[in-house]
Scaffold this active site. Sequence first.
Site, PDB file in Angstrom:
ATOM      1  N   HIS A   1      77.820   2.738 -75.276  1.00  0.00           N
ATOM      2  CA  HIS A   1      77.368   3.146 -73.775  1.00  0.00           C
ATOM      3  C   HIS A   1      78.204   2.850 -72.731  1.00  0.00           C
ATOM      4  O   HIS A   1      77.884   2.654 -71.497  1.00  0.00           O
ATOM      5  CB  HIS A   1      75.925   2.643 -73.642  1.00  0.00           C
TER       6      HIS A   1
ATOM      7  N   TYR B   1      71.331  -7.786 -76.431  1.00  0.00           N
ATOM      8  CA  TYR B   1      71.772  -7.579 -75.129  1.00  0.00           C
ATOM      9  C   TYR B   1      71.710  -8.556 -74.384  1.00  0.00           C
ATOM     10  O   TYR B   1      72.950  -8.513 -73.353  1.00  0.00           O
ATOM     11  CB  TYR B   1      70.280  -6.545 -74.636  1.00  0.00           C
TER      12      TYR B   1
ATOM     13  N   ASN C   1      66.844   6.243 -74.782  1.00  0.00           N
ATOM     14  CA  ASN C   1      67.753   7.412 -75.014  1.00  0.00           C
ATOM     15  C   ASN C   1      67.112   8.454 -74.732  1.00  0.00           C
ATOM     16  O   ASN C   1      65.765   8.736 -74.557  1.00  0.00           O
ATOM     17  CB  ASN C   1      68.130   7.289 -76.625  1.00  0.00           C
TER      18      ASN C   1
HETATM   19 FE1  HDD Z   1      71.763  -0.412 -77.573  1.00  0.00          FE
HETATM   20  C1  HDD Z   1      73.736  -0.507 -74.703  1.00  0.00           C
HETATM   21  C2  HDD Z   1      69.886   2.122 -75.833  1.00  0.00           C
HETATM   22  C3  HDD Z   1      69.867   0.238 -80.403  1.00  0.00           C
HETATM   23  C4  HDD Z   1      72.929  -2.951 -78.711  1.00  0.00           C
HETATM   24  N1  HDD Z   1      71.763   0.634 -75.819  1.00  0.00           N
HETATM   25  C5  HDD Z   1      72.740   0.375 -74.739  1.00  0.00           C
HETATM   26  C6  HDD Z   1      72.453   1.281 -73.592  1.00  0.00           C
HETATM   27  C7  HDD Z   1      71.184   2.229 -74.011  1.00  0.00           C
HETATM   28  C8  HDD Z   1      71.079   1.577 -75.474  1.00  0.00           C
HETATM   29  C9  HDD Z   1      70.633   3.155 -73.213  1.00  0.00           C
HETATM   30  C10 HDD Z   1      73.241   1.166 -72.446  1.00  0.00           C
HETATM   31  C11 HDD Z   1      72.568   0.449 -71.485  1.00  0.00           C
HETATM   32  C12 HDD Z   1      73.218   0.675 -70.076  1.00  0.00           C
HETATM   33  O1  HDD Z   1      73.200   1.880 -69.345  1.00  0.00           O
HETATM   34  O2  HDD Z   1      73.849  -0.405 -69.718  1.00  0.00           O
HETATM   35  N2  HDD Z   1      70.173   0.901 -78.273  1.00  0.00           N
HETATM   36  C13 HDD Z   1      69.468   1.825 -77.233  1.00  0.00           C
HETATM   37  C14 HDD Z   1      68.480   2.409 -78.177  1.00  0.00           C
HETATM   38  C15 HDD Z   1      68.683   1.905 -79.502  1.00  0.00           C
HETATM   39  C16 HDD Z   1      69.749   1.110 -79.331  1.00  0.00           C
HETATM   40  C17 HDD Z   1      67.604   3.482 -77.540  1.00  0.00           C
HETATM   41  C18 HDD Z   1      67.572   2.133 -80.568  1.00  0.00           C
HETATM   42  C19 HDD Z   1      66.458   2.542 -80.566  1.00  0.00           C
HETATM   43  N3  HDD Z   1      71.562  -1.310 -79.388  1.00  0.00           N
HETATM   44  C20 HDD Z   1      70.890  -0.938 -80.482  1.00  0.00           C
HETATM   45  C21 HDD Z   1      70.822  -1.825 -81.485  1.00  0.00           C
HETATM   46  C22 HDD Z   1      71.761  -2.730 -80.924  1.00  0.00           C
HETATM   47  C23 HDD Z   1      72.017  -2.275 -79.613  1.00  0.00           C
HETATM   48  C24 HDD Z   1      70.158  -2.066 -82.784  1.00  0.00           C
HETATM   49  C25 HDD Z   1      72.012  -3.980 -81.515  1.00  0.00           C
HETATM   50  C26 HDD Z   1      71.483  -4.866 -82.446  1.00  0.00           C
HETATM   51  N4  HDD Z   1      73.237  -1.394 -76.921  1.00  0.00           N
HETATM   52  C27 HDD Z   1      73.596  -2.559 -77.712  1.00  0.00           C
HETATM   53  C28 HDD Z   1      74.487  -3.541 -76.709  1.00  0.00           C
HETATM   54  C29 HDD Z   1      74.824  -2.717 -75.547  1.00  0.00           C
HETATM   55  C30 HDD Z   1      73.831  -1.362 -75.776  1.00  0.00           C
HETATM   56  C31 HDD Z   1      75.620  -3.873 -77.508  1.00  0.00           C
HETATM   57  C32 HDD Z   1      76.079  -2.427 -75.054  1.00  0.00           C
HETATM   58  C33 HDD Z   1      76.186  -2.562 -73.686  1.00  0.00           C
HETATM   59  C34 HDD Z   1      74.986  -3.290 -73.294  1.00  0.00           C
HETATM   60  O3  HDD Z   1      74.177  -3.494 -74.516  1.00  0.00           O
HETATM   61  O4  HDD Z   1      74.445  -3.714 -72.037  1.00  0.00           O
HETATM   62  O5  HDD Z   1      74.101  -4.726 -76.739  1.00  0.00           O
END
Ligand code: HDD
Length: 740
Positions: free
Chosen positions: A118, A405, A191
């Site tokens: 993202h 997160y 999402n």
């Molecule tokens: Fe995630 C970012 C949505 C599964 C780990 N995720 C991130 C963002 C969104 C989502 C919208 C961007 C937030 C922003 O605008 O700053 N992610 C989802 C959805 C998931 C999902 C809807 C499943 C239903 N994500 C998911 C899993 C993991 C992560 C299973 C890890 C175990 N996601 C992350 C992250 C991020 C992230 C690496 C990257 C940047 C952040 O968090 O702030 O932690």
Amino acid sequence: MAKKPAPSKAVAKPASTVIPSDLAGADLPGESPQKSSPIPSDAAVSLSYAETQGPGGETRQVAGDGIPILTSAQGIPVADDQNSLKQGVRGPTLLEDAHFREKIFHFDHERIPERVVHARGYGAHGFFELTESLADVSRADIFQRVGERTPAFVRFSTVAGSKGSFDLARDVRGFAVKLYTQEGNWDLVGNNIPVFFIQDAMKFPDLVHAAKPEPDRDFPQAQTAHDNFWDFVSLSPESIHMIMWTMSDRAIPRSFRTMEGFGVHTFRLLDAAGKSTFVKFHWKPKQGLQSVAWNEAVKINGADPDFHRRDLWDAINSGDFPEWELGVQLFDDAFADSFDFDVLDATKIIPEELVPVRIVGRLVLDRVVDNFFAETEQVAFCTQNVPPGIDFSNDPLLQGRNFSYLDTQIKRLGGPNFTHIPINAPKCPMAHFQQDGHMAMRNPKGRVNYEPNSWGPTQGGARENPARGFSSFAEAADGPKARVRSESFADHYSQARQFYVSQTPIEQKHIGDALVFELSKVERPDIRSRVVSHLLNVDAGLAATVANGLGLPLPAAAVAAREPIVDLPASDKLSIVKNGPATFKGRKLGLLLSDGADAGVVKALIKAVTAEGAVYEVIAPKVAGVTLSDGTTIAAKHKVDGGPSVLFDAVAVVVSAEGAALLALDAAAKDFVTDAFAHCKYIGIGVEAQPLFAKAGIAEDLDEACLPLGKAADGKAFVEAARALRFWPRELKVDLDAVG
Ligand code: HDD
């Protein structure tokens, strides 16, 4: 060796300060040099300069001539911002130059790590307004008082691409909402697709590695059309339902404003007594659902990589505030137990026909950011941020996210005090004993930084409150410790099929086309074949179409861990076409004009577009604009090759005979009409415009969605027809895949 400058130049001050004389001393907006007296009462300081305020309200030192004075970050006035300090006119730069070192040091540190997923996102401010109380099921403060508004910040994003990638990637879109409630921040990090690729967070790094550019070559950027991604998918049948969604037009939305948002997981609502109700969250766009065509997306990425962010920026700044309804699907344990699938499995939806969506509020985005970095880049969403009255379920994906997160924000923002950054700080009172760390901006005052303490309520600070405080659902858990996947998660195909059969024929075609496109980029035939073997468990027709499109013999169906249910009923809510808007409002018409274009027709068309609540942009041979038949001039937004038709929802061509002859020579003008035609757009055609269509080779093919603009009244009729957004039947005539 460079020639030594003449001595006279060496001693004179170089003319390197390039403020044009007519701007020096001018009152720039928000910078009126009026004097204020901000001296705090406890500081009897007499200032040797006046002060003024900058655009953000920040105080600036002002010189006698009224121009704000540039300073270093330490507040030291700067004499020369153009030249570093040197020993001698052509001598070495001195380490002593503190201003130079500060300026470059700060520049060197301007970037923070981009999000691992993202990375490319765009945010805006707004509010959530409760329209129906949820007090019957949740004690959350935000759900109590109808009509009350809660400040909100939303960040939309793509997932796979890096920060500088393009907006129209075929990808899932993030829909992350931060709600600054009166009992703390609630981050609903969702999402635009209600399911996910994987069931257990343990698989997330693998999924993301597979989707991102391949590690040796670092391409392809922002796309899943490559071997590694499809290899992973073909070996992870749990992802097939999500694949149906990402291969559908949901993954190429027309705008952030025309996407749904989903919390994805099952959460819990808790009432004051601790009673739990399961909940799924939905954001439903008032603008209706709309996507672009794939060929169009590919071209938009070149023409305007910022298509989505520009769209949001323009809409909000023009007062056309995007709005979503918040819907909840509420259900109890009895429903969860009777449902065909596990409500803890994030690869499953609960069809709205089974559990209706109850609309309880609205989200309005009404303010763009002041500064992209400070707000959109530094915003830190954490799934674990939920206020009292909202709680987690045991969805193993959600449970893993609740760790990820927080961890990622510490890495990205550099320390534990990212909650001090204004965009992340709660807007309700806070009191705790956390202190210190990098960039601490508001350590608690006073002597007491621990509890329990006996210093009394004033000095001793805040106390825990079992009644008001966050409490978790008192769920009993038992069982052996094991690395397992529940048997109830084993069905991977039934809902994939349900999604597919819920689509209109054109949407089904687009899913087939997308699969063929992506798998045609996959180099290994065995991976292509393995994907088709899964599609056979979804829909035999789809599998055959894809195999045929790839020129591949039909493989045997993949062995299903659990026999799919093949007769789940179609759900209309899963189609974009069935949930499109009823008007052209909020859309954009591209108006290709030339000198001498019929003024009556142009003005009537503009009137009709404006009356609909839509906007238009003029495209012309020269950006200065055109002179219409009645002598009025009209400015253009784009020169023809800078305003291709892919940037518009519908187009109209109103030109003079000479203009048509001129444009008929121009490849970009011909692309303008052939692309609009190929992308099934509504096209308005002025009487003199025919030669352009003839030269472009489509004059013979024009159909009922190509409407004449011969007289003033035609403008209204055209805009009304364009409410349908696209004339999809045409696609069957302009696409080899439709006949092949
Ligand atoms: Fe995630 C970012 C949505 C599964 C780990 N995720 C991130 C963002 C969104 C989502 C919208 C961007 C937030 C922003 O605008 O700053 N992610 C989802 C959805 C998931 C999902 C809807 C499943 C239903 N994500 C998911 C899993 C993991 C992560 C299973 C890890 C175990 N996601 C992350 C992250 C991020 C992230 C690496 C990257 C940047 C952040 O968090 O702030 O932690």
